[in-house]
Design a protein around this motif. Structure first.
Motif, short mmCIF file in Angstrom:
data_model
loop_
_atom_site.label_atom_id
_atom_site.label_comp_id
_atom_site.label_asym_id
_atom_site.label_seq_id
_atom_site.Cartn_x
_atom_site.Cartn_y
_atom_site.Cartn_z
N SER A 95 13.61 -12.03 -27.23
CA SER A 95 14.25 -13.16 -27.82
C SER A 95 12.85 -13.75 -28.88
N ASN A 96 13.22 -14.72 -29.69
CA ASN A 96 12.27 -15.42 -30.34
C ASN A 96 12.02 -16.71 -29.83
N VAL A 97 10.96 -17.55 -30.12
CA VAL A 97 10.56 -18.63 -29.51
C VAL A 97 11.50 -19.45 -29.22
N GLN A 98 12.32 -19.98 -30.13
CA GLN A 98 13.23 -21.02 -29.93
C GLN A 98 14.29 -20.38 -29.03
N THR A 100 13.77 -18.36 -26.42
CA THR A 100 13.10 -18.15 -25.30
C THR A 100 12.99 -19.55 -24.65
N LEU A 101 12.65 -20.71 -25.49
CA LEU A 101 12.61 -22.04 -24.78
C LEU A 101 14.09 -22.23 -24.38
#
Length: 167
Positions: A95-98, A100-101
Motif C-alpha cells: 500500500s501507499n503511505v496514506q 498504510t496510515l
C-alpha cells in the motif's frame, strides 16, 4: 448464598476466613454483616458444612451459572479479531503511505478490541475456576445498660446486671 444466625459474628467470620484460606480460597468482600468468598468448586460442599455448623442457617440458596456459551463467544470474537489483524498486516507491504496510515489506525483499534476481549475472557474463565459464596450474618447486638443515678434511693441499690441476667 447463606444467611447465618450467630451469637459472635466476629469470631465466626474469623473462623470462616481461616477455613477459606486453608482450602485455597480468598475473600472478595469482608464487612461486619457480610462476607463474600471465592473457593474451588471441589471445596464448596465442605465449606458450606463448616458454615452451617457455626450457627443456625436461616436461609440458603444455591445457584449455578453456566458460563460456557459466553466463553465460547469471547474465544470466537478473539480468534476473529486476530485473523483480521493478520490480514491487515499483509496489506501494509503493498500500500501507499496514506493507505498504510489508515491500515495502522485500524490495526490500533483492533489491538484495543483484542485486549478488551482478552480481559473479558480472563474474567469469565476466573468465574469458572471458583465458586462464589455470599455469607450474611444475623445477630443481635447486646447493649450494655448505662447507669444513671435515680432520684429514688432504693432504685440505686438494685444490681441491674444480675436482675437482667435472671429475667
Amino acid at each position: 448464598s447463606v444467611t447465618l444466625k450467630v451469637v459472635h459474628p466476629t469470631r465466626v467470620r474469623g473462623e470462616v476466613l481461616a477455613k477459606v484460606a486453608a482450602v485455597g480460597g480468598y475473600p472478595t468482600l469482608v464487612t461486619d454483616a457480610e462476607v463474600q468468598l471465592r473457593v474451588s468448586p471441589a471445596e464448596l460442599a465442605g465449606l458450606l458444612e463448616f458454615i452451617a455448623a457455626a450457627g443456625v442457617v436461616v436461609e440458603k440458596s444455591l445457584a449455578r451459572d453456566d458460563r460456557t456459551e459466553e466463553i465460547a463467544r469471547l474465544r470466537g470474537r478473539l480468534r476473529s479479531k486476530r485473523e483480521i489483524l493478520g490480514r491487515l498486516r499483509g496489506f501494509i507491504d503493498d500500500s501507499n503511505v496514506q493507505a498504510t496510515l489508515r491500515i495502522e489506525q485500524t490495526m490500533g483499534q483492533i489491538v484495543g478490541e483484542i485486549e478488551q476481549i482478552a480481559g473479558q475472557l480472563r474474567v469469565e474463565e476466573d468465574r469458572t475456576q471458583f465458586a462464589a459464596v455470599n455469607l450474611r450474618f444475623q445477630f443481635r447486638r447486646l447493649d450494655r445498660v448505662t447507669y444513671v443515678r435515680s432520684p429514688f434511693g432504693w432504685l440505686n441499690t438494685i444490681d441491674l446486671d444480675r436482675f437482667l441476667a435472671n429475667f
